[in-house]
Design a protein around this motif. Structure first.
Motif, PDB file in Angstrom:
ATOM      1  N   SER A   8       0.828  -1.208   0.000  1.00 47.48           N
ATOM      2  CA  SER A   8       0.000   0.000   0.000  1.00 47.48           C
ATOM      3  C   SER A   8       0.861   1.256   0.000  1.00 47.48           C
ATOM      4  CB  SER A   8      -0.936   0.002   1.213  1.00 47.48           C
ATOM      5  OG  SER A   8      -1.830  -1.089   1.139  1.00 47.48           O
ATOM      6  N   TYR A   9       1.958   1.240   0.745  1.00 45.62           N
ATOM      7  CA  TYR A   9       2.872   2.383   0.768  1.00 45.62           C
ATOM      8  C   TYR A   9       3.524   2.564  -0.605  1.00 45.62           C
ATOM      9  CZ  TYR A   9       6.773   5.417   1.942  1.00 45.62           C
ATOM     10  OH  TYR A   9       7.686   6.444   1.958  1.00 45.62           O
ATOM     11  N   GLU A  10       3.987   1.470  -1.180  1.00 44.07           N
ATOM     12  CA  GLU A  10       4.642   1.536  -2.484  1.00 44.07           C
ATOM     13  C   GLU A  10       3.685   2.003  -3.579  1.00 44.07           C
ATOM     14  OE1 GLU A  10       6.333  -2.377  -2.818  1.00 44.07           O
ATOM     15  OE2 GLU A  10       8.110  -1.812  -1.657  1.00 44.07           O
ATOM     16  N   ALA A  11       2.399   1.701  -3.429  1.00 39.54           N
ATOM     17  CA  ALA A  11       1.398   2.127  -4.409  1.00 39.54           C
ATOM     18  C   ALA A  11       1.002   3.593  -4.215  1.00 39.54           C
ATOM     19  CB  ALA A  11       0.157   1.240  -4.299  1.00 39.54           C
ATOM     20  N   GLY A  12       1.460   4.187  -3.101  1.00 40.81           N
ATOM     21  CA  GLY A  12       1.129   5.580  -2.840  1.00 40.81           C
ATOM     22  C   GLY A  12      -0.163   5.776  -2.076  1.00 40.81           C
ATOM     23  N   TRP A  13      -0.726   4.677  -1.563  1.00 45.00           N
ATOM     24  CA  TRP A  13      -1.988   4.770  -0.824  1.00 45.00           C
ATOM     25  C   TRP A  13      -1.763   5.165   0.628  1.00 45.00           C
ATOM     26  CZ3 TRP A  13      -3.422  -0.649  -2.982  1.00 45.00           C
ATOM     27  CH2 TRP A  13      -3.770  -0.528  -4.329  1.00 45.00           C
ATOM     28  N   TYR A  14      -0.563   4.917   1.164  1.00 42.25           N
ATOM     29  CA  TYR A  14      -0.239   5.270   2.546  1.00 42.25           C
ATOM     30  C   TYR A  14       0.903   6.273   2.554  1.00 42.25           C
ATOM     31  CZ  TYR A  14      -2.821   1.209   4.450  1.00 42.25           C
ATOM     32  OH  TYR A  14      -3.779   0.305   4.810  1.00 42.25           O
ATOM     33  N   THR A  15       0.839   7.201   3.497  1.00 42.82           N
ATOM     34  CA  THR A  15       1.909   8.166   3.723  1.00 42.82           C
ATOM     35  C   THR A  15       2.798   7.638   4.853  1.00 42.82           C
ATOM     36  OG1 THR A  15       0.680   9.357   5.427  1.00 42.82           O
ATOM     37  CG2 THR A  15       0.375  10.083   3.128  1.00 42.82           C
ATOM     38  N   LEU A  16       3.882   8.363   5.143  1.00 51.06           N
ATOM     39  CA  LEU A  16       4.734   7.988   6.280  1.00 51.06           C
ATOM     40  C   LEU A  16       3.921   7.978   7.565  1.00 51.06           C
ATOM     41  CD1 LEU A  16       7.976  10.033   5.521  1.00 51.06           C
ATOM     42  CD2 LEU A  16       7.679   7.563   5.331  1.00 51.06           C
ATOM     43  N   ASP A  17       3.049   8.966   7.733  1.00 49.60           N
ATOM     44  CA  ASP A  17       2.226   9.018   8.940  1.00 49.60           C
ATOM     45  C   ASP A  17       1.278   7.832   9.036  1.00 49.60           C
ATOM     46  OD1 ASP A  17       3.367  11.333   9.990  1.00 49.60           O
ATOM     47  OD2 ASP A  17       1.937  12.643   8.991  1.00 49.60           O
ATOM     48  N   ASN A  18       0.745   7.402   7.894  1.00 51.99           N
ATOM     49  CA  ASN A  18      -0.122   6.223   7.908  1.00 51.99           C
ATOM     50  C   ASN A  18       0.640   4.999   8.379  1.00 51.99           C
ATOM     51  OD1 ASN A  18      -1.531   7.347   4.807  1.00 51.99           O
ATOM     52  ND2 ASN A  18      -2.507   7.533   6.805  1.00 51.99           N
ATOM     53  N   VAL A  19       1.860   4.838   7.878  1.00 49.39           N
ATOM     54  CA  VAL A  19       2.663   3.671   8.254  1.00 49.39           C
ATOM     55  C   VAL A  19       3.042   3.755   9.729  1.00 49.39           C
ATOM     56  CG1 VAL A  19       4.728   2.323   7.728  1.00 49.39           C
ATOM     57  CG2 VAL A  19       3.486   3.423   5.874  1.00 49.39           C
ATOM     58  N   LYS A  20       3.307   4.968  10.236  1.00 44.21           N
ATOM     59  CA  LYS A  20       3.611   5.137  11.669  1.00 44.21           C
ATOM     60  C   LYS A  20       2.461   4.646  12.534  1.00 44.21           C
ATOM     61  CE  LYS A  20       6.970   8.792  12.070  1.00 44.21           C
ATOM     62  NZ  LYS A  20       7.285  10.136  12.514  1.00 44.21           N
ATOM     63  N   THR A  21       1.255   4.842  12.064  1.00 40.79           N
ATOM     64  CA  THR A  21       0.083   4.403  12.817  1.00 40.79           C
ATOM     65  C   THR A  21       0.113   2.896  13.045  1.00 40.79           C
ATOM     66  OG1 THR A  21      -1.209   6.223  11.901  1.00 40.79           O
ATOM     67  CG2 THR A  21      -2.449   4.396  12.834  1.00 40.79           C
ATOM     68  N   PHE A  22       0.603   2.157  12.067  1.00 46.47           N
ATOM     69  CA  PHE A  22       0.690   0.702  12.215  1.00 46.47           C
ATOM     70  C   PHE A  22       1.731   0.311  13.258  1.00 46.47           C
ATOM     71  CE2 PHE A  22      -1.395   1.007   8.094  1.00 46.47           C
ATOM     72  CZ  PHE A  22      -2.401   0.063   8.235  1.00 46.47           C
TER      73      PHE A  22
END
Length: 50
Positions: A8-22
């Motif tokens: 999802s990150y590589e596809a551009g659907w998640y930002t750094l902040d989105n990944v931090k949430t995980f």
């Protein structure tokens, strides 16, 4: 969960902040965050309440 977040990150659907949430939800590790984003995970600090 790692693979889904990475794709999802590589596809551009998640930002750094989105990944931090995980990481904060303990669904991926700080090391996995770095592997996904290429950026060191910066541990958020909690400001003391007065």
């Amino acid at each position: 969960m790692f693979s889904l977040v990475k794709q999802s990150y590589e596809a551009g659907w998640y930002t750094l902040d989105n990944v931090k949430t995980f990481v904060q939800a303990r669904m991926i590790t700080q090391d996995e965050y770095k592997e996904i984003t290429g950026v060191d995970y910066d541990t958020p600090t909690v400001a003391p309440t007065v």
